[in-house]
Every structure is written in structure tokens, then in C-alpha cells.
Design a protein around this motif. Sequence first.
Motif, mmCIF file in Angstrom:
data_model
loop_
_atom_site.group_PDB
_atom_site.id
_atom_site.type_symbol
_atom_site.label_atom_id
_atom_site.label_comp_id
_atom_site.label_asym_id
_atom_site.label_seq_id
_atom_site.Cartn_x
_atom_site.Cartn_y
_atom_site.Cartn_z
ATOM 1 N N TRP A 91 -7.733 2.802 2.178
ATOM 2 C CA TRP A 91 -8.060 1.395 2.423
ATOM 3 C C TRP A 91 -9.503 1.079 2.042
ATOM 4 N N THR B 287 3.303 -12.818 6.478
ATOM 5 C CA THR B 287 3.494 -11.384 6.656
ATOM 6 C C THR B 287 4.995 -11.085 6.598
ATOM 7 N N ASP C 290 -10.529 -4.808 11.547
ATOM 8 C CA ASP C 290 -10.357 -3.640 12.417
ATOM 9 C C ASP C 290 -10.848 -2.381 11.688
ATOM 10 N N THR D 24 -9.597 -0.129 9.994
ATOM 11 C CA THR D 24 -9.096 0.203 8.649
ATOM 12 C C THR D 24 -9.040 -1.032 7.753
ATOM 13 N N GLY E 203 -8.103 -4.116 8.387
ATOM 14 C CA GLY E 203 -7.128 -5.179 8.684
ATOM 15 C C GLY E 203 -7.831 -6.391 9.269
ATOM 16 N N VAL F 51 -3.250 -8.062 14.220
ATOM 17 C CA VAL F 51 -3.962 -7.514 13.062
ATOM 18 C C VAL F 51 -3.035 -7.576 11.853
ATOM 19 N N ALA G 144 -2.497 -6.315 8.105
ATOM 20 C CA ALA G 144 -2.964 -5.289 7.159
ATOM 21 C C ALA G 144 -3.012 -5.872 5.756
ATOM 22 N N GLU H 131 0.026 -5.882 3.608
ATOM 23 C CA GLU H 131 1.209 -6.607 4.071
ATOM 24 C C GLU H 131 1.150 -8.094 3.793
#
Length: 265
Positions: free
Chosen positions: A90, A222, A235, A237, A239, A250, A252, A255
Motif C-alpha cells: 500500500w 464501495t 488509517d 495502511t 485507508g 474505513v 480501502a 476498493e
Amino acid sequence: MSDGPVSAWSGAARPGCRIGHRIEAHATLPSTNDRARELLADADGAGVVVVAELQTAGRGRRGRTWISPAGRNLTMSVALRPQLAATDAWQLGLAVALAVRGACAAIAPVGLKWPNDVVAADGRKLGGLLVETAIEGDRIAGAVAGIGINVNWRRDEMPDEIAPAATSLAEIAGGTLDRAALLGAVAAALEAELGRVEAGTSPLDAYRAACVTLGETVTAETPDGRVTGRAVDLDATGGLVLLTGHGTLVVAAGEVTLVRPAVPA
Ligand code: BTN
């Protein structure tokens, strides 16, 4: 590979450097990302930059088409072998975004719209990124950083369906910009950003600082449906953290199919 105008790109090569030591310039390609992926099969393919004056099948995120007329903009892809664990994949998208933003910021004020857009101060889109990663076991075996930047595209040349939400660096900064110089600047910035994440420095704080989406109310499509909320953070990672009427959610990067300012009621 053809000769002629494409030879103008060779001046942007960065001899001895990890990224951009070789520039493969094409008059026409289906997609520079596809050619860069082919190069990863070669022992000396990593770090090569592929650039095309025109893509006949340029790809955007989520299966969309990337539209860019011949000879106006920068459509490039970099073949990469990042020294990163699969769990850190990521970080690559954020590092590429930061690199492009850094290179463009020397010309005009630009920000990053989560997850992969480069935007002008008024929110209009200047560029997009398509990072494709091949995972083998717990490592990233290879990656392609696809970068499209609107450089010298004039407003009266933009298709009607793109014009209202798009701009170009030249439209903001004025004049005609040197696309090869911009390619060199992107390559240098990408080498620096990649080195930082490989050395263990997270790109999150730098991305947060450049991200114009934070603080905005956005709607995201999403796989579970459409959600609207205020974007408050990224977040751990990368997101996007949304405060919705039903709590915190959250989204991603992989997505989401659409993130845009929510339409006022
Ligand atoms: C997006 O905004 O959806 C991402 C657009 C990425 C476009 C670039 S242009 C160079 C490279 N080759 C492609 O086919 N796509 C990327």
C-alpha cells in the motif's frame, strides 16, 4: 520504437541512477503500463521509464480509459522492483503520489485527492496514477507505476466530458512546459520517495499533509454500496477514515470506485 519527436525525451535520462537511467520513448503504444510490465521480465528492466506520445488503450483505475491527446501531456510508466514486503504494498501508491506531487509542485500548486489523483488548488484533476503490483509470497516481485499528467493540454482541446473537471499544468502556470524536464523531475522524486519507504519511513504523514480530501465530505462507491461521510484521517495502511451517520468506516484504496465531494442536498 520510432525516431523523430520521441528522441526529445532522451535528454531526461538519468545516467547511473536507479530510476530513469534508460528512457524508452514511443510515438504510440497501447498502454505504457503494459510495456513497463513486459520490461520487468528482463534482467535489466527495473528502473526503465516508458513514455508514449499517444496511448491507444490508456488505462485508468477501475477499468476506466485514460484520455490524453498525442504530444500534449505526460503519459509514462516506470518498471520497478521495490524492496518491500507484500504487506507494505500500500505504501507504493502513496510514494508514487508524493513523487508526482513533488515534481508538479515546482510548476504549480497541486494537492493529492485520495487515493490516486493529482489536483489543482480548485480541485480540478491534473493527473492520475495507476500502480500495478505483482506479489510473490511475502514480497513484491515487481510493480509498474503508471503516471498520467496533463501538461500542455489546452482547455479548448479537452473533450466536453472531461473539460469541466480537468485542468493542466500549463493552464495554471501559463506558457508551454517542458515535458521531458517534468519526466526527469518525476523520476528523481520517485527514486527519493521509494528509497524513503524502503528504508522504513512511512509515507503516511507526508501524504496526509498533501491530501486535500481530508476534512471534505465525500461519497465513495464501495463493493458494499455508496457511503457518504466526512474524511477525517488515513488509517495505518492508507485507508480513508470516514465519519458517517452510522459511525466510523474505513475505505480501502483498492476498493473504492469513486470518491468525490458529496453533492449538497
Ligand atoms: C486514473 O486516474 O484513473 C489513473 C490514470 C493513469 C493513467 C496513466 S497514463 C500512463 C499509464 N499508462 C496507462 O495505461 N495508464 C497510466
